[in-house]
Design a protein around this motif. Structure first.
Motif, mmCIF file in Angstrom:
data_model
loop_
_atom_site.group_PDB
_atom_site.id
_atom_site.type_symbol
_atom_site.label_atom_id
_atom_site.label_comp_id
_atom_site.label_asym_id
_atom_site.label_seq_id
_atom_site.Cartn_x
_atom_site.Cartn_y
_atom_site.Cartn_z
ATOM 1 N N VAL A 274 -103.812 -14.324 -6.292
ATOM 2 C CA VAL A 274 -104.139 -13.077 -6.316
ATOM 3 C C VAL A 274 -103.115 -12.472 -5.671
ATOM 4 C CG1 VAL A 274 -107.109 -12.994 -6.515
ATOM 5 C CG2 VAL A 274 -105.356 -13.328 -3.964
ATOM 6 N N PRO A 275 -103.219 -11.361 -5.599
ATOM 7 C CA PRO A 275 -101.608 -9.842 -4.246
ATOM 8 C C PRO A 275 -101.993 -10.144 -3.456
ATOM 9 C CG PRO A 275 -103.107 -8.797 -6.803
ATOM 10 C CD PRO A 275 -104.102 -10.044 -6.419
ATOM 11 N N ASN A 276 -100.973 -10.585 -2.648
ATOM 12 C CA ASN A 276 -100.663 -10.341 -1.207
ATOM 13 C C ASN A 276 -99.725 -9.306 -0.961
ATOM 14 O OD1 ASN A 276 -101.330 -11.327 1.194
ATOM 15 N ND2 ASN A 276 -99.186 -12.704 1.063
ATOM 16 N N ASP A 277 -100.598 -8.741 0.569
ATOM 17 C CA ASP A 277 -100.011 -7.118 1.037
ATOM 18 C C ASP A 277 -98.599 -8.314 1.430
ATOM 19 O OD1 ASP A 277 -101.589 -6.162 1.046
ATOM 20 O OD2 ASP A 277 -102.684 -6.287 2.871
ATOM 21 N N SER A 278 -97.092 -6.949 0.853
ATOM 22 C CA SER A 278 -95.582 -7.629 1.780
ATOM 23 C C SER A 278 -94.842 -6.484 0.922
ATOM 24 C CB SER A 278 -95.584 -8.643 0.794
ATOM 25 O OG SER A 278 -93.712 -8.774 0.650
ATOM 26 N N PHE A 279 -94.064 -5.951 1.547
ATOM 27 C CA PHE A 279 -92.515 -5.396 1.663
ATOM 28 C C PHE A 279 -92.310 -5.277 0.046
ATOM 29 C CE2 PHE A 279 -88.327 -4.541 1.573
ATOM 30 C CZ PHE A 279 -88.846 -3.194 1.627
ATOM 31 N N PHE A 280 -92.329 -6.598 0.220
ATOM 32 C CA PHE A 280 -91.454 -7.120 -1.103
ATOM 33 C C PHE A 280 -92.082 -6.149 -2.677
ATOM 34 C CE2 PHE A 280 -89.026 -8.884 1.899
ATOM 35 C CZ PHE A 280 -87.840 -9.232 1.149
#
Length: 375
Positions: A274-280
């Motif tokens: 699943v998507p993960n929070d990240s600056f990228f």
């Protein structure tokens, strides 16, 4: 002068009206009806234009046509501003390149380049300077000399609220390898745009040396609504593909989930990505469909993205060292405080004017009505 009885009745009426208003404002149904009524009034025509004679309406239409022409001239103005930005970007770039060389230890500045004139209140005596120099030399002997300016851009990001909100703990080890951020403008004669280039040193996370984000802008009035033109606007943006090394993609995470079989009643554990929070995630913005229609969530994400891109271009890149030291943030805070002080001064002046007014007579009975005491 009004009779005492009349004054009392007038004060009682005011108090009663206030009580009724407070009771009404606490009623959700009344509030909803009032809000609906106000929403209907916002932007509604006053009827003034409809009341004008036909000959005057014709002249107003002529003024509106002139305004459309003004909007097109304004668009040309911003196009020339963009050309000026391109010109001066070329003048700034050698300085930014040298900044990058110092940060990544490709160039060691001379003593003359490192000399910084302090403010008068910060000037030290010769004895204090000598003592500070000895202490610095002692510290340098005790520890290894770091190369360049370690974690320069990571510190900048952490010092700016708009950017620090995007950072996650797992982003920081990667951003320690960020060596420079550059702004590149579109070439002359090309559609207006700018590209942010994030330059990284070789690292264990991805093979890219440069990550890019391009913002496309438009500087022309919308034919369907020319009066809404207020300078160049960002119409869309495109990121880039990050070539993550195996097992290093921090924009994704794996979770384990139990599933129960409907027939047999047995359970199994499945792994899901699943998507993960990240600056990228900044480099993977939502795509703007050709129709231009988007859901509210996507519009909110893009609006925030445009604000961040514009801020990096306008503030972070040109003034990076001041965000690294925190001086740019302090300046912003000082401006805010000064506005508050000015407001306080104005209130103080108003109070003083009342006291100096010969007709000003403060009420002897300063106790407010009972309902005013309760907050």
């Amino acid at each position: 002068m009004l009779p005492d009885v009349t004054v009392r009745l007038w004060v009682f009426a005011l108090i009663l009206a206030r009580q009724l208003t407070m009771q009404m404002m606490q009623n959700p149904q009344i509030l909803a009806a009032l809000q609906e009524r106000l929403d209907g009034l916002v932007g509604s025509p006053s009827g003034y234009m409809e009341s004008l004679p036909k000959v005057v309406k014709r002249r107003v239409n002529a003024l509106k046509n002139l305004q459309v022409k003004c909007a097109h001239i304004e668009a040309k103005f911003y196009e020339e501003v963009h050309e000026l930005e391109r010109k001066y970007a070329a003048l700034y770039q050698p300085l930014f390149d040298k900044r990058s060389e110092i940060v990544r230890a490709a160039y060691e500045p001379t003593d003359e380049e490192c000399e910084w004139k302090q403010d008068e209140e910060e000037e030290l005596t010769e004895e204090m300077k000598e003592k500070a120099k000895v202490e610095e030399e002692k510290k340098d002997e005790e520890k290894e000399d770091p190369k360049g300016i370690p974690e320069f851009w990571l510190t900048v990001f952490k010092n700016v609220d708009l950017l620090s909100e995007m950072l996650q703990e797992h982003d920081e080890p990667i951003l320690k390898h960020l060596q420079d951020i550059k702004v590149k403008f579109s070439d002359a004669g090309q559609p207006m745009s700018f590209t942010l280039e994030f330059h990284f040193e070789p690292n264990d996370f991805f093979t890219n040396t440069v990550l890019t984000k391009t913002y496309k802008m438009r500087s022309e009035p919308d034919e369907s609504d020319p009066f809404s033109f207020d300078g160049p606007e960002i119409m869309g943006c495109t990121g880039c593909t990050i070539d993550w090394n195996k097992g290093k993609n921090i924009t994704l995470k794996t979770i384990k989930k139990k599933q129960k079989h409907k027939g047999r009643g047995t359970t199994r554990t499945v792994t899901k990505t699943v998507p993960n929070d990240s600056f990228f995630n900044f480099f993977s913005p939502p795509e703007v469909p050709e129709s231009g229609e988007m859901d509210e969530d996507s519009e909110a994400v893009l609006a925030a993205d445009f604000e961040i891109g514009h801020f990096i271009r306008e503030r972070i890149v040109p003034r990076a060292v001041l965000y690294f030291t925190g001086e740019a943030i302090e300046d912003d805070d000082d401006d805010y405080d000064e506005e508050g002080e000015e407001a306080d001064d104005e209130e103080g002046e108003e109070e003083a004017d009342e006291e100096n007014d010969p007709d000003y007579e403060p009420k002897k009975d300063a106790n407010p009505p009972e309902e005013c005491k309760q907050q």
